[in-house]
Enzyme design. Structure first.
Site, PDB file in Angstrom:
ATOM      1  N   LYS A  21       0.835  -1.203   0.000  1.00  0.00           N
ATOM      2  CA  LYS A  21       0.000   0.000   0.000  1.00  0.00           C
ATOM      3  C   LYS A  21       0.868   1.250   0.000  1.00  0.00           C
ATOM      4  CE  LYS A  21       0.930   1.161   4.471  1.00  0.00           C
ATOM      5  NZ  LYS A  21       1.584   2.420   4.904  1.00  0.00           N
ATOM      6  N   ASP A 148      -2.591  -2.040   9.630  1.00  0.00           N
ATOM      7  CA  ASP A 148      -2.665  -2.074   8.164  1.00  0.00           C
ATOM      8  C   ASP A 148      -3.261  -3.376   7.628  1.00  0.00           C
ATOM      9  OD1 ASP A 148      -1.453   0.407   8.026  1.00  0.00           O
ATOM     10  OD2 ASP A 148       0.551  -0.390   7.616  1.00  0.00           O
TER      11      ASP A 148
END
Length: 316
Positions: A21, A148
């Site tokens: 990401k 995350d």
């Protein structure tokens, strides 16, 4: 060929791919009494992947290959092994697994490589063992592993709040093209957050609770599919702290700006630097600039958004 004890029991495998990401924005509030910082962040999953293969085995073990594999722990602290333990506990399973991680996401680079391993291992073990956990159960386990990990399971683009694990999908158009300057050295996320606290200590701006209103231009850019507006809206509260700990990051940031990046930002807690290109071809130009300048130990290009962790193959 003689098989090792770990390999003898292998009868079935599940292969899962999970993306890294980039934080398009990251707003960090003041540290709370529990030691965590409230966040408001906009995540985008990008086409840099970890692959995790789960094979039946008498033990629970992990092996690693790919760039920087030697930096990944293979003891009980490994996030993929911890994910396997959580699946086993949740489903009441007492079976072993051999997890093999093939790395594509930088280690300790602010791109959620360890979180991608954890998300992939959750899906892989659930499928391998036939645990039958629901999506909600998997997301709950993911939140226990790290802020995350739920996003990597979900993928695409999302707003993360709380510790980053409270997710709201973001609607957007088109795709965006990135070049990443990866450093062989890592940065500890804990150290970067600690440096942020130190930089704020005694300053006029001590850090306010993060507010999604700050990201209205960025969310509008995503809805419009406008890379120029998105580049102008990139933001990371941790960038100054990462630069304080690693001043050499100023070089790839400058190289990307000089090469015409629409926007450039330290990804997460760093030290990876993300540069947004006008097109796929321009992302390659940015990557070439990183390489020619010597400002990166490794250079990647990617597109986003992409889907979250998914099973790509199973075999008996």
């Amino acid at each position: 060929m003689t098989l090792s004890p770990v390999e003898v029991a292998i009868t079935r495998e599940v292969r899962v791919r999970a993306p890294g990401k980039v934080n398009l924005s990251l707003h960090v509030g003041p540290v709370s009494p529990d030691g965590y910082h409230p966040l408001t962040t906009v995540f985008q999953a990008v086409s840099v992947f970890e692959e995790v293969v789960a094979r039946t085995c008498d033990e629970r073990v992990v092996t690693v290959s790919g760039p920087q594999a030697e930096l990944v722990p293979t003891d009980a602290s490994n996030l993929a092994l911890r994910a396997a333990e959580l699946v086993a506990q949740a489903a009441g399973i007492d079976e072993g697994v051999h997890l093999h991680i093939d790395k594509g996401v930088p280690v300790a680079g602010g791109m959620a490589g360890g979180s991608a391993d954890a998300a992939a291992a959750l899906l892989a073990c659930d499928a391998l063992w036939g645990a039958g956990l629901s999506r909600a159960q998997l997301l709950e386990l993911a939140a226990q592993l790290g802020s995350d990990v739920p996003f990597v399971l979900q993928g695409h683009t999302a707003v993360g709040q709380g510790r980053g694990d409270l997710l709201t999908p973001v609607l957007g158009r088109g795709e965006f093209h990135w070049a990443f300057a990866v450093q062989g050295r890592g940065l500890s996320a804990g150290a970067v957050y600690g440096e942020l606290d130190a930089l704020r200590d005694g300053a006029a701006d001590l850090g306010l609770p993060p507010d999604l209103d700050d990201d209205v231009p960025l969310l509008q850019a995503l809805r419009a599919g406008d890379p120029r507006a998105l580049g102008a809206a990139l933001h990371n509260d941790l960038q100054d702290a990462a630069l304080s700990l690693d001043p050499r990051l100023a070089e790839p940031l400058g190289v990307a700006r000089d090469a015409g990046a629409l926007g450039v930002v330290v990804s997460g807690s760093g030290p990876t630097v993300a540069a947004l290109g006008r097109s796929r071809q321009h992302a390659l130009v940015l990557a070439a600039a990183f390489t020619a300048s010597g400002a990166a130990d490794r250079v990647l290009t990617a597109t986003g958004p992409v889907a979250g962790a998914r099973v790509v193959s199973t075999s008996d």
